[in-house]
Design an enzyme around this catalytic site. Structure first.
Site, PDB file in Angstrom:
ATOM      1  N   ASP A 284      -0.116  -4.372   2.220  1.00 32.61           N
ATOM      2  CA  ASP A 284       0.140  -3.032   2.722  1.00 32.61           C
ATOM      3  C   ASP A 284       0.227  -2.100   1.500  1.00 32.61           C
ATOM      4  O   ASP A 284       0.239  -2.539   0.347  1.00 32.61           O
ATOM      5  CB  ASP A 284       1.421  -3.006   3.580  1.00 32.61           C
ATOM      6  CG  ASP A 284       1.431  -1.822   4.534  1.00 32.61           C
ATOM      7  OD1 ASP A 284       2.140  -1.884   5.543  1.00 32.61           O
ATOM      8  OD2 ASP A 284       0.709  -0.848   4.260  1.00 32.61           O
TER       9      ASP A 284
HETATM   10  C1  GLC Z   1       0.946   2.152   5.867  1.00 33.14           C
HETATM   11  C2  GLC Z   1       1.300   1.186   6.980  1.00 33.14           C
HETATM   12  C3  GLC Z   1       0.144   0.309   7.409  1.00 33.14           C
HETATM   13  C4  GLC Z   1      -1.156   1.076   7.252  1.00 33.14           C
HETATM   14  C5  GLC Z   1      -1.366   1.300   5.770  1.00 33.14           C
HETATM   15  C6  GLC Z   1      -2.646   2.098   5.475  1.00 33.14           C
HETATM   16  O1  GLC Z   1       2.010   2.202   4.956  1.00 33.14           O
HETATM   17  O2  GLC Z   1       2.409   0.341   6.759  1.00 33.14           O
HETATM   18  O3  GLC Z   1       0.397  -0.100   8.759  1.00 33.14           O
HETATM   19  O4  GLC Z   1      -2.227   0.326   7.801  1.00 33.14           O
HETATM   20  O5  GLC Z   1      -0.262   1.942   5.161  1.00 33.14           O
HETATM   21  O6  GLC Z   1      -2.546   3.383   5.985  1.00 33.14           O
END
Ligand code: GLC
Length: 741
Positions: A284
């Site tokens: 993430d």
């Molecule tokens: C965010 C979220 C994740 C998302 C990623 C990209 O922090 O936790 O669910 O897919 O970043 O946007």
């Protein structure tokens, strides 16, 4: 040996040689490409960066075009539309040495441009085919805009409505969450459509246990027993992988002392070795960098080392693989094999998407223009919105309303909103695409703006002034029925939106109370991204429809339900507490040694609150009524070698045609580990006309009765079981049976 058999064998050999030739071609291609790649080029492939088009995390990056041109970036997110993806892909395939195409990812969580109800709402439809269809439409629209990969489905189970991200999931139940994970993966990817330009690679997130964040506070650590990890949080991931999901995203949370992004036992050992996962693991947003703040990595270089060692394949937005892997491999703290394995997994998906043959195949303006926000997509959005609505209360059958006889007015803070209707994670959705509650109802009533409205009520803790209240009461003075929009705005649920006290904002309840003091009939239209504490609203309102955040077709969808063209049939997939002190509260609790017996002191209870929720899992009313009787099980005692058939008679005893979600629960009276008092193991949706009765049948097999022992082995314990069927988890018929080995 007969000619026919010979022919079959020959065909089989030809087909298998073709398949292996295809795979062989892929392996030969990728091996050949990797032999040409420098260490820096390989490190580029494991680096994912955002553009500066939008920010979905704490950092932004504006050097992505240089990163692409220098071969230091193999994938981008927050980059979409045909022109932008073509522009960026052109840099990759014309300005880099090996011309390796980019992968474009995006958070297409509940629609790309046609925004559907939030995933928690969709789960309340209990319509797996429709859930698959909305994901299919999202994939079609996203892929036409140049996207290859969606960071969805989010499959985190959660039992805590203080956590704002419950809106992205499928509720509190693992069995249902697993079925919905399968449906969403099939909608995005398949089945077997990867490579076609109307499918996108899915991404199961957030691996794992993010929904158990302590106190529901986002990014907080989690304490999860091995048994709970394997019984509650992991199964939806396994279900999604079995449905073909090709990527997995690591979670932010620390799991019992080890952050998910550095958790080798879960990432490398379980996911890749035991489960045989062949896709790739992406972190993430900057979660590798965050290993330093977690206090598990000495510095960012150490964080990069740990995460690659643990089984991470791609660094989202952290820039740490880019900064440190060359040195870590040269110093042998990581191995080239680890990097090569990650690169091969990523290149394999680019190959399967067909990007090496045509890097621009997804960026198709003609297709985009022909399908984006198509009326057929809006039609599905309206159907899903209506099936996701949950009728929570309907005193004296106030609903459905009569277009001819009921004079109504519309009040509240959300009556004309458009952008809030999309909820969080609305991708390329535009507020202007959304039809407001006000417009939907006004249009339904004739469209001459005859509907009297007043936007009133706040989202913070402020209260209304006496003057504001009096204005609303004045407007309502010559009408009997008030439609009152209540709930959250879209920023009050979602990521980084935990609420310690997830109540309906007090000024909204204050208005409801004032209206009731004047004996008005009040229909509450609730919009929110999570279960709310709303005990007072429940006691005051005459009718309540849980709408969640219903997407682009909110207005027409609710108008048709309010006036009875559509009978609501949604059922809650997440428990509504009476008070914050009950949280976590969920239907499938273990029994404890002192189960609750009203009036008995020495048992599991609060002295100042009920054990019961305000609305239980599986709950939802209809304009009609259903009766269950004659629950029957095909055997007793039963042997597990053959399926057990469960049947019940369901009757529509009301005045309207209706759809009922018939739920099947089991209870294992004693196991190798303590068992929940109720476990969902099936459901059937049935449409019935008034006075119609049908027999609804279920089949239970051995796998439905397995559980884990203390060594996490799947076991079956012969003995007493309870089989339950009903319209929600607290309203079931039950029969006790014995199942023998
Ligand atoms: C965010 C979220 C994740 C998302 C990623 C990209 O922090 O936790 O669910 O897919 O970043 O946007």
């Amino acid at each position: 040996m007969g000619n026919r058999y010979t022919f079959i064998m020959a065909s089989f050999l030809v087909i298998s040689s073709m398949l292996s030739a295809q795979d062989k071609n892929k392996d030969v291609f990728i091996e050949g490409l990797m032999e040409q790649m420098t260490l820096e080029e390989k490190i580029g492939q494991v680096s994912l960066f955002t553009t500066d088009w939008e920010s979905t995390g704490p950092t932004i990056r504006d050097t992505y075009k240089k990163d692409i041109a220098s071969g230091q970036c193999g994938a981008l997110f927050n980059a979409h539309t045909v022109p932008f993806t073509r522009e960026l892909q052109k840099i990759a395939v014309e300005e880099t040495r090996l011309k390796i195409p980019l992968l474009f990812g995006y958070d297409v969580i509940h629609g790309y441009r046609t925004i559907f109800p939030i995933p928690l709402a969709e789960s309340c439809s209990w319509d797996l085919d429709l859930i698959e269809e909305t994901a299919r439409i999202a994939a079609k629209e996203a892929s036409s805009a140049g996207l290859h990969w969606t960071f969805a489905p989010m499959v985190d189970i959660s039992r805590d409505p203080r956590w704002g991200r419950v809106m992205e999931g499928a509720g509190e139940d693992t069995w249902l969450g697993s079925r919905i994970a399968e449906a969403r993966v099939k909608g995005f990817q398949g089945p077997d459509r990867i490579g076609q330009t109307d499918a996108v690679v899915s991404c199961l997130k957030h691996f794992v246990g993010y929904g158990a964040s302590t106190a529901g506070r986002d990014y907080h650590y989690t304490e999860i027993s091995a048994l709970t990890m394997h019984e509650l949080y992991l199964p939806p991931f396994k279900a999604g992988l079995d449905a073909g999901a090709l990527t997995v995203m690591t979670a932010f949370n620390d799991i019992n002392g080890m952050p998910a992004t550095a958790h080798k036992p879960l990432l490398n050992d379980l996911l890749k070795q035991t489960w045989g996962f062949k896709g790739f693991v992406v972190t993430d947003y900057t979660s590798i960098n965050e290993l330093v703040e977690h206090g598990i990595a000495a510095d960012e270089r150490d964080a990069a080392r740990m995460s690659l060692n643990a089984g991470v394949d791609m660094d989202m937005q952290g820039g740490l693989f880019q900064a440190h892997l060359a040195n870590l491999i040269e110093s042998k703290e990581n191995t080239l094999d680890q990097l090569d394995d990650a690169v091969k997994r990523i290149l394999s998906i680019k190959y399967d998407l067909g990007l090496f043959e045509d890097p621009y195949k997804f960026s198709d303006q003609t297709r985009y223009d022909s399908i984006i926000l198509h009326t057929a997509h809006r039609k599905v959005a309206r159907e899903m919105a209506q099936k996701s609505f949950v009728l929570l209360k309907n005193e004296h059958q106030l609903l459905p309303l009569s277009k001819e006889n009921d004079q109504v007015i519309l009040l509240g803070p959300l009556l004309d909103t458009q952008v809030d209707l999309m909820g969080a994670w609305s991708a390329a959705g535009e507020g202007e695409d959304c039809i407001s509650i006000q417009k939907g109802i006004d249009d339904y009533l004739g469209g001459n703006k005859s509907l009297k409205v007043k936007k009133i009520g706040a989202f913070d803790n402020s209260m209304l002034s006496e003057d504001q209240i009096n204005q609303a009461l004045e407007l309502a003075s010559d009408t009997d029925i008030v439609i009152l929009t209540m709930g959250e705005n879209r920023d009050m649920s979602g990521e980084a939106a935990s609420r310690a006290n997830p109540v309906i904002p007090p000024s909204q309840t204050q208005l409801l109370s004032a209206l009731k003091s004047k004996d008005k009939k009040v229909v509450v239209l609730l919009m929110n991204g999570r279960p709310l504490i709303m005990t007072e609203v429940d006691s005051l309102a005459d009718a309540i429809i849980e709408m969640w955040w219903p997407g682009v077709e909110a207005g027409p969808a609710i108008a048709e339900v309010l006036y009875g063209d559509v009978n609501p049939s949604g059922k809650l997939t997440m428990t509504f507490p009476r008070s914050v002190g009950q949280i976590p509260i969920y239907y499938n609790e273990r029994n404890t040694g002192r189960p609750h017996i009203p009036g008995i002191k020495w048992n599991t209870q609060f002295i100042d609150e009920s054990n019961d929720p305000l609305y239980p899992f599986g709950y939802g009313l209809s304009y009609t009524s259903f009766d269950y009787d004659n629950l029957n099980v095909s055997c007793n005692p039963c042997l597990l070698e053959e399926p057990i058939t469960v049947s019940v008679n369901l009757s529509n005893t009301g005045l309207y045609k209706g759809r009922e979600v018939v739920q099947l629960y089991i209870r294992d009276k004693h196991g190798k580990t303590t068992r929940p008092a109720k476990e969902l193991r099936g459901f059937e949706t049935v449409e019935l006309n008034p006075d119609e009765t049908v027999m609804v049948k279920f089949e239970l097999n051995k796998s439905d009765f397995l559980h884990l022992d203390m060594e996490l082995r799947e076991v079956f314990q012969a003995g007493d079981f309870e089989i339950m069927v009903g319209g929600h988890s607290q309203d079931v018929l039950s029969v006790n049976i014995v199942i023998e080995n």
